[in-house]
Scaffold this motif. Structure first.
Motif, PDB file in Angstrom:
ATOM      1  N   THR A  19      45.911  42.386  41.325  1.00  0.00           N
ATOM      2  CA  THR A  19      44.697  43.180  41.551  1.00  0.00           C
ATOM      3  C   THR A  19      44.750  44.497  40.797  1.00  0.00           C
ATOM      4  O   THR A  19      43.760  44.923  40.186  1.00  0.00           O
ATOM      5  CB  THR A  19      44.510  43.455  43.054  1.00  0.00           C
ATOM      6  OG1 THR A  19      44.483  42.211  43.757  1.00  0.00           O
ATOM      7  CG2 THR A  19      43.225  44.214  43.314  1.00  0.00           C
ATOM      8  N   LYS A  20      45.895  45.137  40.804  1.00  0.00           N
ATOM      9  CA  LYS A  20      46.021  46.412  40.103  1.00  0.00           C
ATOM     10  C   LYS A  20      45.853  46.235  38.597  1.00  0.00           C
ATOM     11  O   LYS A  20      45.236  47.075  37.924  1.00  0.00           O
ATOM     12  CB  LYS A  20      47.367  47.058  40.412  1.00  0.00           C
ATOM     13  CG  LYS A  20      47.460  48.488  39.894  1.00  0.00           C
ATOM     14  CD  LYS A  20      48.697  49.188  40.410  1.00  0.00           C
ATOM     15  CE  LYS A  20      48.724  50.643  39.955  1.00  0.00           C
ATOM     16  NZ  LYS A  20      49.919  51.343  40.474  1.00  0.00           N
ATOM     17  N   ALA A  21      46.382  45.125  38.069  1.00  0.00           N
ATOM     18  CA  ALA A  21      46.242  44.865  36.640  1.00  0.00           C
ATOM     19  C   ALA A  21      44.775  44.673  36.263  1.00  0.00           C
ATOM     20  O   ALA A  21      44.311  45.194  35.239  1.00  0.00           O
ATOM     21  CB  ALA A  21      47.049  43.625  36.261  1.00  0.00           C
ATOM     22  N   VAL A  22      44.042  43.955  37.098  1.00  0.00           N
ATOM     23  CA  VAL A  22      42.620  43.743  36.834  1.00  0.00           C
ATOM     24  C   VAL A  22      41.860  45.061  36.896  1.00  0.00           C
ATOM     25  O   VAL A  22      41.029  45.371  36.028  1.00  0.00           O
ATOM     26  CB  VAL A  22      42.027  42.733  37.834  1.00  0.00           C
ATOM     27  CG1 VAL A  22      40.509  42.687  37.710  1.00  0.00           C
ATOM     28  CG2 VAL A  22      42.619  41.348  37.616  1.00  0.00           C
ATOM     29  N   LEU A  23      42.142  45.860  37.917  1.00  0.00           N
ATOM     30  CA  LEU A  23      41.443  47.138  38.072  1.00  0.00           C
ATOM     31  C   LEU A  23      41.754  48.091  36.924  1.00  0.00           C
ATOM     32  O   LEU A  23      40.873  48.814  36.440  1.00  0.00           O
ATOM     33  CB  LEU A  23      41.822  47.788  39.406  1.00  0.00           C
ATOM     34  CG  LEU A  23      41.307  47.079  40.658  1.00  0.00           C
ATOM     35  CD1 LEU A  23      41.854  47.755  41.914  1.00  0.00           C
ATOM     36  CD2 LEU A  23      39.783  47.080  40.695  1.00  0.00           C
ATOM     37  N   ARG A  24      43.001  48.086  36.477  1.00  0.00           N
ATOM     38  CA  ARG A  24      43.368  48.964  35.369  1.00  0.00           C
ATOM     39  C   ARG A  24      42.650  48.568  34.087  1.00  0.00           C
ATOM     40  O   ARG A  24      42.188  49.417  33.320  1.00  0.00           O
ATOM     41  CB  ARG A  24      44.886  48.907  35.147  1.00  0.00           C
ATOM     42  CG  ARG A  24      45.664  49.858  36.039  1.00  0.00           C
ATOM     43  CD  ARG A  24      47.141  49.807  35.714  1.00  0.00           C
ATOM     44  NE  ARG A  24      47.869  50.866  36.382  1.00  0.00           N
ATOM     45  CZ  ARG A  24      49.189  51.000  36.360  1.00  0.00           C
ATOM     46  NH1 ARG A  24      49.917  50.109  35.692  1.00  0.00           N
ATOM     47  NH2 ARG A  24      49.786  51.978  37.002  1.00  0.00           N
ATOM     48  N   SER A  25      42.526  47.262  33.850  1.00  0.00           N
ATOM     49  CA  SER A  25      41.877  46.811  32.625  1.00  0.00           C
ATOM     50  C   SER A  25      40.374  47.044  32.658  1.00  0.00           C
ATOM     51  O   SER A  25      39.747  47.288  31.637  1.00  0.00           O
ATOM     52  CB  SER A  25      42.164  45.322  32.403  1.00  0.00           C
ATOM     53  OG  SER A  25      41.570  44.538  33.430  1.00  0.00           O
ATOM     54  N   ARG A  26      39.798  46.995  33.860  1.00  0.00           N
ATOM     55  CA  ARG A  26      38.347  47.144  33.983  1.00  0.00           C
ATOM     56  C   ARG A  26      37.912  48.605  34.138  1.00  0.00           C
ATOM     57  O   ARG A  26      36.883  49.017  33.607  1.00  0.00           O
ATOM     58  CB  ARG A  26      37.852  46.366  35.205  1.00  0.00           C
ATOM     59  CG  ARG A  26      38.067  44.857  35.112  1.00  0.00           C
ATOM     60  CD  ARG A  26      37.092  44.220  34.142  1.00  0.00           C
ATOM     61  NE  ARG A  26      37.281  42.784  34.082  1.00  0.00           N
ATOM     62  CZ  ARG A  26      36.717  41.914  34.920  1.00  0.00           C
ATOM     63  NH1 ARG A  26      35.949  42.359  35.905  1.00  0.00           N
ATOM     64  NH2 ARG A  26      36.928  40.619  34.791  1.00  0.00           N
ATOM     65  N   VAL A  51      46.613  47.230  47.373  1.00  0.00           N
ATOM     66  CA  VAL A  51      47.385  47.042  48.606  1.00  0.00           C
ATOM     67  C   VAL A  51      46.661  46.099  49.553  1.00  0.00           C
ATOM     68  O   VAL A  51      47.272  45.192  50.142  1.00  0.00           O
ATOM     69  CB  VAL A  51      47.639  48.405  49.290  1.00  0.00           C
ATOM     70  CG1 VAL A  51      48.118  48.214  50.731  1.00  0.00           C
ATOM     71  CG2 VAL A  51      48.676  49.204  48.520  1.00  0.00           C
ATOM     72  N   ALA A  52      45.357  46.284  49.711  1.00  0.00           N
ATOM     73  CA  ALA A  52      44.586  45.404  50.581  1.00  0.00           C
ATOM     74  C   ALA A  52      44.675  43.952  50.105  1.00  0.00           C
ATOM     75  O   ALA A  52      44.851  43.030  50.912  1.00  0.00           O
ATOM     76  CB  ALA A  52      43.128  45.861  50.634  1.00  0.00           C
ATOM     77  N   ALA A  53      44.568  43.760  48.786  1.00  0.00           N
ATOM     78  CA  ALA A  53      44.667  42.403  48.239  1.00  0.00           C
ATOM     79  C   ALA A  53      46.054  41.811  48.462  1.00  0.00           C
ATOM     80  O   ALA A  53      46.197  40.621  48.779  1.00  0.00           O
ATOM     81  CB  ALA A  53      44.345  42.429  46.741  1.00  0.00           C
ATOM     82  N   GLY A  54      47.082  42.641  48.316  1.00  0.00           N
ATOM     83  CA  GLY A  54      48.440  42.159  48.567  1.00  0.00           C
ATOM     84  C   GLY A  54      48.646  41.754  50.008  1.00  0.00           C
ATOM     85  O   GLY A  54      49.260  40.717  50.302  1.00  0.00           O
ATOM     86  N   LEU A  55      48.121  42.553  50.925  1.00  0.00           N
ATOM     87  CA  LEU A  55      48.228  42.220  52.349  1.00  0.00           C
ATOM     88  C   LEU A  55      47.512  40.917  52.669  1.00  0.00           C
ATOM     89  O   LEU A  55      48.017  40.082  53.430  1.00  0.00           O
ATOM     90  CB  LEU A  55      47.646  43.361  53.191  1.00  0.00           C
ATOM     91  CG  LEU A  55      48.390  44.694  53.147  1.00  0.00           C
ATOM     92  CD1 LEU A  55      47.583  45.772  53.859  1.00  0.00           C
ATOM     93  CD2 LEU A  55      49.770  44.564  53.774  1.00  0.00           C
ATOM     94  N   LEU A  56      46.344  40.731  52.091  1.00  0.00           N
ATOM     95  CA  LEU A  56      45.589  39.504  52.334  1.00  0.00           C
ATOM     96  C   LEU A  56      46.283  38.298  51.723  1.00  0.00           C
ATOM     97  O   LEU A  56      46.324  37.215  52.337  1.00  0.00           O
ATOM     98  CB  LEU A  56      44.177  39.645  51.769  1.00  0.00           C
ATOM     99  CG  LEU A  56      43.279  40.656  52.480  1.00  0.00           C
ATOM    100  CD1 LEU A  56      41.979  40.855  51.706  1.00  0.00           C
ATOM    101  CD2 LEU A  56      42.975  40.197  53.905  1.00  0.00           C
ATOM    102  N   ALA A  57      46.829  38.465  50.524  1.00  0.00           N
ATOM    103  CA  ALA A  57      47.537  37.350  49.881  1.00  0.00           C
ATOM    104  C   ALA A  57      48.734  36.905  50.713  1.00  0.00           C
ATOM    105  O   ALA A  57      48.973  35.712  50.911  1.00  0.00           O
ATOM    106  CB  ALA A  57      47.985  37.770  48.481  1.00  0.00           C
ATOM    107  N   GLY A  58      49.497  37.888  51.209  1.00  0.00           N
ATOM    108  CA  GLY A  58      50.641  37.549  52.054  1.00  0.00           C
ATOM    109  C   GLY A  58      50.218  36.939  53.379  1.00  0.00           C
ATOM    110  O   GLY A  58      50.845  35.998  53.870  1.00  0.00           O
ATOM    111  N   SER A  59      49.130  37.444  53.947  1.00  0.00           N
ATOM    112  CA  SER A  59      48.666  36.953  55.247  1.00  0.00           C
ATOM    113  C   SER A  59      48.186  35.508  55.185  1.00  0.00           C
ATOM    114  O   SER A  59      48.187  34.804  56.192  1.00  0.00           O
ATOM    115  CB  SER A  59      47.541  37.861  55.773  1.00  0.00           C
ATOM    116  OG  SER A  59      47.999  39.173  55.958  1.00  0.00           O
TER     117      SER A  59
END
Length: 289
Positions: A19-26, A51-59
């Motif tokens: 998610t961070k990579a996508v946000l940085r590129s956009r 962080v929110a995306a990471g939490l959701l991916a792990g959940s």
């Protein structure tokens, strides 16, 4: 158990990184994700959605279906409503009292949407958690929530929802200095009673996302914002609600409510910086910016 922890931690870290990579590129240095911190430096809010995306991916990898659903609901709602306040902010009201005062005047702001939406979503998540027969104690004995009178079960759902929502709000209040909210999350998990298996997998997701966010957050280059802090707090709130007894949940809710009310009058930063032990923990690893 170890496999479950590792898998959710890896998923949490991977979800954050992707998610961070996508946000940085956009977005890069787009004004919508740049804020000025307490020291007057520009910091990025891109960490919060990551962080929110990471939490959701792990959940997503939590084995128990009801706990998985409750965690995903609480985390997604808290993170999404936090994002609305981060990136679409309207109104000048600040703090719980300010948002509620605005709502009483009939003023619908992004803040009032958040302070009403997160509790409602948390109660819905609590209803999912409390609607099952679940293990208790070291030997896995079970009891059914349906054995209690309806009013006791309803009260427990409300208290559980309060713990989740209160935790989401508290972590948002802590996100005022680099690394503070992440450290609070790590310490909370360290002191949580993990004798029941339900806490390990979601704790792994939190650990993975926290580890990924740690360097930039401590360096003062990024911050959780409402998006990340609310999502982190909600995820931790679900764990606290699941590992606590009904009496302990009531105590936790009372503490959370007390801290929230105190924050309207007292600066957490002032208290932390004037308290030996807390001051050193808070400043550990932080760069001077």
């Amino acid at each position: 158990m170890i496999r479950s922890i590792v898998s959710t931690a890896v998923a949490g870290l991977a979800g954050f990184a992707a998610t961070k990579a996508v946000l940085r590129s956009r977005l890069r240095t787009h004004d919508s994700v740049v804020r000025t911190n307490h020291a007057g430096h520009d910091v990025s809010l891109a960490e919060g959605p990551a962080v929110a995306a990471g939490l959701l991916a792990g959940s997503l990898l939590i084995e128990d279906p009801r706990q998985r659903s409750a965690t995903l609901l609480a985390t997604a709602a808290a993170g999404s409503l936090g994002a609305v306040d981060d990136f679409c902010e309207s109104g000048s009201s600040k703090g719980l009292r300010g948002h509620l005062s605005a709502l009483a005047r009939g003023e619908i702001t992004t803040g009032t949407i958040k302070v009403t939406g997160i509790p409602l979503a948390s109660i819905a998540a609590a209803a999912i958690l409390r609607s099952r027969t679940r293990p208790s104690g070291l030997f896995g004995s079970t009891h059914s929530t349906s054995d209690r009178p309806w009013y006791a079960a309803t009260a427990d759902v409300i208290v559980t929802g309060g713990v989740i929502a209160g935790s989401a709000n508290l972590f948002n209040l802590l996100d005022l200095r680099p690394g503070r909210a992440l450290k609070a999350g790590a310490l909370t998990l360290a002191f949580t009673d993990h004798h029941r298996r339900v806490s390990w997998a979601p704790a792994g997701a939190i650990a993975g996302a926290t580890a990924a966010a740690w360097p930039d957050d401590l360096a003062g280059d990024a911050m959780l914002g409402d998006t990340g802090a609310n999502a982190l707090g909600a995820a931790i709130g679900v764990i606290l609600a699941e590992t606590a007894t009904p009496a302990q949940r009531r105590l936790i809710l009372a503490v959370l409510a007390g801290l929230t009310l105190a924050s309207e009058k007292v600066s957490f930063t002032s208290v932390i910086e004037s308290t030996p032990g807390l001051r050193e923990i808070d400043s550990f690893g932080r760069e001077d910016k």
